[in-house]
Design a protein around this motif. Structure first.
Motif, short mmCIF file in Angstrom:
data_model
loop_
_atom_site.label_atom_id
_atom_site.label_comp_id
_atom_site.label_asym_id
_atom_site.label_seq_id
_atom_site.Cartn_x
_atom_site.Cartn_y
_atom_site.Cartn_z
N LEU A 55 0.83 -1.20 0.00
CA LEU A 55 0.00 0.00 0.00
C LEU A 55 0.87 1.26 0.00
O LEU A 55 0.56 2.25 -0.66
CB LEU A 55 -0.92 -0.02 1.22
CG LEU A 55 -2.01 1.04 1.28
CD1 LEU A 55 -3.06 0.80 0.19
CD2 LEU A 55 -2.68 1.04 2.65
N VAL A 56 1.97 1.23 0.74
CA VAL A 56 2.91 2.36 0.76
C VAL A 56 3.43 2.64 -0.64
O VAL A 56 3.51 3.80 -1.06
CB VAL A 56 4.06 2.07 1.74
CG1 VAL A 56 5.20 3.05 1.53
CG2 VAL A 56 3.57 2.13 3.18
N ALA A 57 3.75 1.59 -1.37
CA ALA A 57 4.24 1.78 -2.74
C ALA A 57 3.18 2.43 -3.62
O ALA A 57 3.50 3.28 -4.46
CB ALA A 57 4.67 0.43 -3.33
N VAL A 58 1.91 2.07 -3.41
CA VAL A 58 0.82 2.70 -4.16
C VAL A 58 0.74 4.18 -3.81
O VAL A 58 0.58 5.04 -4.68
CB VAL A 58 -0.52 2.00 -3.85
CG1 VAL A 58 -1.68 2.72 -4.55
CG2 VAL A 58 -0.48 0.55 -4.29
N ALA A 59 0.87 4.51 -2.53
CA ALA A 59 0.81 5.91 -2.10
C ALA A 59 1.93 6.72 -2.72
O ALA A 59 1.72 7.86 -3.16
CB ALA A 59 0.86 5.98 -0.58
#
Length: 239
Positions: A55-59
């Motif tokens: 999810l961090v990578a998506v953000a």
């Protein structure tokens, strides 16, 4: 040799096989790990550390244009050096504080096996109020494809069909037409407004309310497939 202490394997079962694992003589300390909600395209599971790392990578790849801010708390304005850590800490705090009196389940939304965003479902004194609220975000690369609508329908179906909710709430800024359109599609009704200060400016927030009957009248033709919910009822005050 000289040590009669029973050995345990990674599951907590002793070497004799009689065991004291979480699924045996003791209750599962975190039943949310078995909760899954599936839609025609998506799979939603409560967050875990590996999923939040995705999810961090998506953000980092972008959630909204920089000139816009759809969130009450402008978390995407964080220094890029600390955005990932802050995201992890936010999810850890919510997990640590979760209990029957107040809970927020952050579902990781997966499309074709990849995390694309997050859908929250929150309850406060749910055993009494039978009321939930929702919030979500989706990576920019996945917006405009109906995914936001589908993931909202997933948790509304979970709340109304499986947890016994009677009301669902949502909020959106008046200049966030995409979120407001999703709410209208499900039959939410205006329930007042309030002013928030975001990035130093006043922003008008529209409050929205959805009843069980209105959801049933506006829900999609498909029904989310839910598994693992029975084990979570006591934890969420829905027993």
């Amino acid at each position: 040799m000289g040590n009669d202490t029973a050995r345990t394997d990674a599951t907590g079962t002793d070497a004799t096989g009689t065991g004291n694992d979480a699924t045996g003589s003791y209750p599962d300390p975190w039943p949310l790990h078995g909760l899954v909600v599936r839609t025609p395209r998506l799979e939603l599971r409560p967050d875990d550390d590996a999923g939040v790392a995705e999810l961090v990578a998506v953000a980092y790849r972008g959630v909204h244009p920089p000139e816009q801010m759809p969130f009450n708390e402008p978390w995407t304005d964080a220094d890029p050096r600390y955005l990932g850590r802050g995201t992890l800490q936010y999810h850890w705090r919510n997990r640590a504080d979760l209990g029957p009196e107040s809970w927020m389940v952050a579902f990781l939304v997966r499309l074709d096996g990849r995390v694309v965003g997050s859908q929250h479902l929150r309850g406060v004194d749910f055993a009494v109020t039978r009321e939930v609220s929702t919030g979500s975000w989706l990576g920019m690369a996945y917006q405009g494809r109906g995914i936001g609508t589908e993931m909202r329908a997933a948790v509304l179906g979970l709340a109304f069909d499986h947890l016994g909710a009677e009301l669902a709430r949502s909020e959106a800024f008046t200049d966030n037409p995409a979120s407001l359109a999703v709410s209208r599609r499900f039959g939410y009704r205006a329930d007042g407004s309030r002013t928030e200060v975001v990035r130093g400016s006043a922003r008008r927030q529209t409050r929205l309310l959805l009843t069980r009957d209105d959801f049933q009248a506006h829900r999609p033709a498909w029904v989310p497939r839910v598994s693992g919910v029975d084990a979570c009822r006591d934890l969420l005050g829905a027993g």
